[in-house]
Design a protein around this motif. Structure first.
Motif, mmCIF file in Angstrom:
data_model
loop_
_atom_site.group_PDB
_atom_site.id
_atom_site.type_symbol
_atom_site.label_atom_id
_atom_site.label_comp_id
_atom_site.label_asym_id
_atom_site.label_seq_id
_atom_site.Cartn_x
_atom_site.Cartn_y
_atom_site.Cartn_z
ATOM 1 N N SER A 103 0.804 -1.220 0.000
ATOM 2 C CA SER A 103 0.000 0.000 0.000
ATOM 3 C C SER A 103 0.838 1.272 0.000
ATOM 4 O O SER A 103 0.330 2.342 -0.320
ATOM 5 N N PHE A 104 2.124 1.160 0.371
ATOM 6 C CA PHE A 104 2.896 2.402 0.425
ATOM 7 C C PHE A 104 4.261 2.364 -0.248
ATOM 8 O O PHE A 104 4.755 3.408 -0.693
ATOM 9 N N VAL A 105 4.911 1.204 -0.371
ATOM 10 C CA VAL A 105 6.255 1.185 -0.957
ATOM 11 C C VAL A 105 6.267 1.743 -2.386
ATOM 12 O O VAL A 105 7.102 2.603 -2.712
ATOM 13 N N PRO A 106 5.349 1.310 -3.278
ATOM 14 C CA PRO A 106 5.351 1.901 -4.630
ATOM 15 C C PRO A 106 5.131 3.409 -4.608
ATOM 16 O O PRO A 106 5.743 4.142 -5.396
ATOM 17 N N ASP A 107 4.274 3.888 -3.695
ATOM 18 C CA ASP A 107 4.006 5.323 -3.612
ATOM 19 C C ASP A 107 5.225 6.088 -3.101
ATOM 20 O O ASP A 107 5.490 7.223 -3.537
ATOM 21 N N VAL A 108 5.969 5.489 -2.182
ATOM 22 C CA VAL A 108 7.199 6.116 -1.706
ATOM 23 C C VAL A 108 8.183 6.280 -2.864
ATOM 24 O O VAL A 108 8.840 7.321 -3.014
ATOM 25 N N MET A 109 8.276 5.290 -3.703
ATOM 26 C CA MET A 109 9.192 5.358 -4.844
ATOM 27 C C MET A 109 8.710 6.368 -5.880
ATOM 28 O O MET A 109 9.522 7.066 -6.505
ATOM 29 N N LYS A 110 7.395 6.493 -6.022
ATOM 30 C CA LYS A 110 6.853 7.450 -7.003
ATOM 31 C C LYS A 110 7.178 8.894 -6.655
ATOM 32 O O LYS A 110 7.329 9.738 -7.537
#
Length: 322
Positions: A103-110
């Motif tokens: 829920s958050f790792v991809p968003d952190v990378m974005k």
């Protein structure tokens, strides 16, 4: 390399808050940002931590933030999750933990994060693997706390049995941060003297299998009395972060990525590594005897099995919004 040492902590519960406090008290960083689905809790933890600053010889800024605020962090600690106190098996936490990190790792990378992840969330070896997969960061930039705490517990157990200061003992637990972890007693030393030689010279006798079992169950023993474990793991986390910031080349156990080490490949597990400004700079291979090799291979098989399970979980996971 690091002009302002900035650490993000995702998960403001017992573990995340004590990681922050440990970092603050030891003066390891200049800024901490808490991110949590419970924004009120994140804010309260930030205020509580800031209340310590007046008593310190150094300045630290602590605040609540959002995912977008993590872009400028050097290091992000992942300490989300809940303890499964029914089965008392960290592996049973896999589904919930993977739902959270997805829920958050991809968003952190974005948002443009390019630093290091320190993973505490259990089952930590498997979760560390998937954090790296989801982030795409180099393997040496994704570090699980692994058997760092278990190795400290091993030193505590040996210290108690031998009546020797734990700081004089060098010993490691390897493999899964869980029930299948194993002690490398053949390479354990007391200030340079092999453990077996020390036992012979001092005429002391200890049951090493019993010690290994005590260490493996230590977390649940602590949890049964206080419903959390937080202080020891916070110190492990702080040690890793300090080693990166100070380029210490520190040797400690953590979840490192194996690439042919110990005859294994493509997984994270608890092993001794060298940590410096580039994260995990080298995985160290201890010489294992036949019994230890067998135990190590068994713990690796458990991790591999749960990576396969994790792949299926991620395909079906509905994410929690951070």
């Amino acid at each position: 390399m690091f002009s302002q040492r900035k650490v993000g902590i995702i998960g403001a519960g017992h573990v995340g808050s004590h990681c922050a406090l440990s970092l603050i008290l030891q003066g390891v960083c200049d800024e901490i940002v808490f991110v949590d689905v419970d924004k009120n809790k994140a804010q309260s933890q930030a205020f509580d931590c800031m209340d310590t600053v007046a008593f310190l010889p150094h300045r630290v800024k602590v605040k609540k933030g959002e995912i977008k605020d993590l872009k400028e962090m050097d290091i992000i600690v992942i300490s989300v999750g809940t303890i499964d106190n029914i089965s008392k098996n960290r592996l049973s936490e896999l589904k919930g933990s993977l739902s959270m990190i997805k829920s958050f790792v991809p968003d952190v990378m974005k948002v443009g994060f390019k630093g290091y992840f320190i993973v505490i969330t259990n089952p930590v070896d498997i979760v560390t693997y998937f954090v790296q997969q989801l982030s795409g960061l180099p393997h040496n930039h994704v570090i699980g706390t692994g058997t760092g705490l278990d190795s400290a517990r091993l030193r505590r157990a040996l210290s108690t049995k031998l009546n020797i200061d734990a700081k004089s003992i060098q010993a490691y637990m390897l493999g899964e941060h869980g029930d299948s972890q194993m002690g490398v007693f053949s390479q354990a030393t007391i200030n340079g003297m092999k453990l077996n030689d020390f036992l012979e010279k001092t005429e002391k006798k200890i049951d090493l299998d019993e010690v290994e079992n005590i260490v493996a169950k230590a977390g649940w023993e602590i949890y049964s009395g206080k419903k959390s474990t937080e202080f020891g793991i916070a110190c492990v986390c702080t040690d890793i972060i300090r080693a990166i910031y100070s380029d210490e080349k520190k040797i400690m156990a953590c979840s490192g990525y194996l690439q042919g080490h110990y005859g294994q490949d493509g997984i994270y597990t608890g092993v001794p590594v060298i940590i410096g400004k580039h994260g995990i700079e080298k995985v160290l291979e201890l010489e294992l005897n036949e019994k230890e090799s067998s135990k190590f291979n068994k713990t690796i098989e458990i991790i591999k099995k749960h990576i396969d399970i994790g792949d299926k979980i991620l395909e079906e996971t509905v994410c929690i919004n951070f």
